[in-house]
Design a protein around this motif. Sequence first.
Motif, PDB file in Angstrom:
ATOM      1  N   VAL A  93      15.592  -8.365 -10.964  1.00 21.23           N
ATOM      2  CA  VAL A  93      15.162  -8.235 -12.345  1.00 21.23           C
ATOM      3  C   VAL A  93      14.295  -6.995 -12.486  1.00 21.23           C
ATOM      4  CG1 VAL A  93      13.871  -9.342 -14.220  1.00 21.23           C
ATOM      5  CG2 VAL A  93      15.170 -10.741 -12.604  1.00 21.23           C
ATOM      6  N   LEU A  94      14.572  -6.193 -13.507  1.00 22.61           N
ATOM      7  CA  LEU A  94      13.760  -5.013 -13.777  1.00 22.61           C
ATOM      8  C   LEU A  94      12.508  -5.420 -14.550  1.00 22.61           C
ATOM      9  CD1 LEU A  94      13.434  -1.916 -13.723  1.00 22.61           C
ATOM     10  CD2 LEU A  94      14.672  -1.860 -15.888  1.00 22.61           C
ATOM     11  N   HIS A  95      11.345  -4.950 -14.052  1.00 27.49           N
ATOM     12  CA  HIS A  95      10.078  -5.292 -14.702  1.00 27.49           C
ATOM     13  C   HIS A  95       9.369  -4.093 -15.318  1.00 27.49           C
ATOM     14  CE1 HIS A  95      10.264  -9.411 -13.394  1.00 27.49           C
ATOM     15  NE2 HIS A  95      10.344  -9.050 -12.136  1.00 27.49           N
ATOM     16  N   ALA A  96       9.665  -2.882 -14.839  1.00 30.11           N
ATOM     17  CA  ALA A  96       8.967  -1.716 -15.393  1.00 30.11           C
ATOM     18  C   ALA A  96       9.777  -0.456 -15.140  1.00 30.11           C
ATOM     19  CB  ALA A  96       7.584  -1.574 -14.759  1.00 30.11           C
ATOM     20  N   GLU A  97       9.617   0.511 -16.056  1.00 32.89           N
ATOM     21  CA  GLU A  97      10.198   1.847 -15.925  1.00 32.89           C
ATOM     22  C   GLU A  97       9.074   2.848 -16.137  1.00 32.89           C
ATOM     23  OE1 GLU A  97      14.047   2.754 -17.910  1.00 32.89           O
ATOM     24  OE2 GLU A  97      13.736   0.785 -18.832  1.00 32.89           O
ATOM     25  N   ALA A  98       9.062   3.889 -15.328  1.00 32.53           N
ATOM     26  CA  ALA A  98       8.023   4.912 -15.463  1.00 32.53           C
ATOM     27  C   ALA A  98       8.543   6.220 -14.886  1.00 32.53           C
ATOM     28  CB  ALA A  98       6.749   4.487 -14.743  1.00 32.53           C
ATOM     29  N   THR A  99       7.739   7.243 -15.028  1.00 36.34           N
ATOM     30  CA  THR A  99       8.015   8.542 -14.422  1.00 36.34           C
ATOM     31  C   THR A  99       6.810   8.903 -13.569  1.00 36.34           C
ATOM     32  OG1 THR A  99       9.304   9.210 -16.338  1.00 36.34           O
ATOM     33  CG2 THR A  99       8.565  10.951 -14.882  1.00 36.34           C
ATOM     34  N   ALA A 100       7.064   9.451 -12.388  1.00 35.51           N
ATOM     35  CA  ALA A 100       5.967   9.821 -11.498  1.00 35.51           C
ATOM     36  C   ALA A 100       6.353  11.064 -10.702  1.00 35.51           C
ATOM     37  CB  ALA A 100       5.645   8.677 -10.546  1.00 35.51           C
ATOM     38  N   GLU A 101       5.321  11.762 -10.246  1.00 31.68           N
ATOM     39  CA  GLU A 101       5.526  12.849  -9.293  1.00 31.68           C
ATOM     40  C   GLU A 101       5.652  12.187  -7.931  1.00 31.68           C
ATOM     41  OE1 GLU A 101       5.608  16.283  -9.705  1.00 31.68           O
ATOM     42  OE2 GLU A 101       5.579  15.929 -11.860  1.00 31.68           O
ATOM     43  N   GLY A 102       6.657  12.580  -7.170  1.00 30.82           N
ATOM     44  CA  GLY A 102       6.854  11.995  -5.851  1.00 30.82           C
ATOM     45  C   GLY A 102       6.573  12.999  -4.747  1.00 30.82           C
ATOM     46  N   TRP A 103       6.027  12.504  -3.651  1.00 29.52           N
ATOM     47  CA  TRP A 103       5.740  13.301  -2.466  1.00 29.52           C
ATOM     48  C   TRP A 103       6.145  12.484  -1.248  1.00 29.52           C
ATOM     49  CZ3 TRP A 103       3.133  18.058  -3.129  1.00 29.52           C
ATOM     50  CH2 TRP A 103       2.679  18.300  -4.419  1.00 29.52           C
ATOM     51  N   ARG A 104       6.528  13.166  -0.168  1.00 31.39           N
ATOM     52  CA  ARG A 104       6.872  12.492   1.085  1.00 31.39           C
ATOM     53  C   ARG A 104       6.199  13.241   2.224  1.00 31.39           C
ATOM     54  NH1 ARG A 104      11.580   8.878   2.241  1.00 31.39           N
ATOM     55  NH2 ARG A 104      10.454   7.419   3.561  1.00 31.39           N
ATOM     56  N   PHE A 105       5.604  12.520   3.158  1.00 27.60           N
ATOM     57  CA  PHE A 105       4.893  13.137   4.278  1.00 27.60           C
ATOM     58  C   PHE A 105       5.833  13.212   5.475  1.00 27.60           C
ATOM     59  CE2 PHE A 105       1.863  13.259   7.829  1.00 27.60           C
ATOM     60  CZ  PHE A 105       1.010  14.250   7.387  1.00 27.60           C
ATOM     61  N   HIS A 106       6.370  14.393   5.707  1.00 25.98           N
ATOM     62  CA  HIS A 106       7.287  14.551   6.836  1.00 25.98           C
ATOM     63  C   HIS A 106       7.376  16.008   7.253  1.00 25.98           C
ATOM     64  CE1 HIS A 106      10.572  16.166   4.279  1.00 25.98           C
ATOM     65  NE2 HIS A 106      10.086  15.348   3.377  1.00 25.98           N
ATOM     66  N   ALA A 107       7.989  16.213   8.394  1.00 24.66           N
ATOM     67  CA  ALA A 107       8.237  17.567   8.880  1.00 24.66           C
ATOM     68  C   ALA A 107       9.577  18.025   8.330  1.00 24.66           C
ATOM     69  CB  ALA A 107       8.269  17.571  10.402  1.00 24.66           C
ATOM     70  N   VAL A 108       9.842  19.304   8.425  1.00 24.77           N
ATOM     71  CA  VAL A 108      11.140  19.838   8.022  1.00 24.77           C
ATOM     72  C   VAL A 108      11.722  20.625   9.190  1.00 24.77           C
ATOM     73  CG1 VAL A 108      10.663  19.948   5.554  1.00 24.77           C
ATOM     74  CG2 VAL A 108      10.105  21.890   6.975  1.00 24.77           C
TER      75      VAL A 108
END
Length: 163
Positions: A40-55
């Motif tokens: 069940v969907l409870h919320a929709e939003a927009t956010a800035e995303g970040w991921r902590f990893h090497a490349v």
Amino acid sequence: MTSFTSESHVIRAEQLAAEIAAGHPLTALPSPILLGYCEVLHAEATAEGWRFHAVDVVVERRRPIAAGLLTLGVSAALTTIGNRRALRAAEQIAALAWRPLGTMPVLATNQRLLLLHEGAWGSVWYSAIRQLVPCPVEGRLKLIFEADPPYLLVGEWVPYLTV
């Protein structure tokens, strides 16, 4: 990484937490995507995303080029210095760091967060999250996993999603 939130979003998150604690059910919303069985969907939003990893970084190693023995020695020394500098620079670029994913839609269901990144929905299953590190005043939520790199979500609706 920017942080932004408004006091009203933090207050709304606190109100939602109080409603849940009082036993009120979460609102069910129509989903813009197909969800799983009993999801069940409870919320929709927009956010800035970040991921902590090497490349991964490709380092081109140069080879010395020379016509004679003297120029070969000088060329080899200069090439070695250049290769070491390139390797150090590549190691700095490749190191573990918070990498931006950009602004993305986020759907919160009863089973997972869905994040739209590069045209595909990715699932962050609640069962895989080992620790939540919320900072509601700054509109931040860090999601830590046992075997995957952590996520950081930043935005004015993140305190609400945290609840």
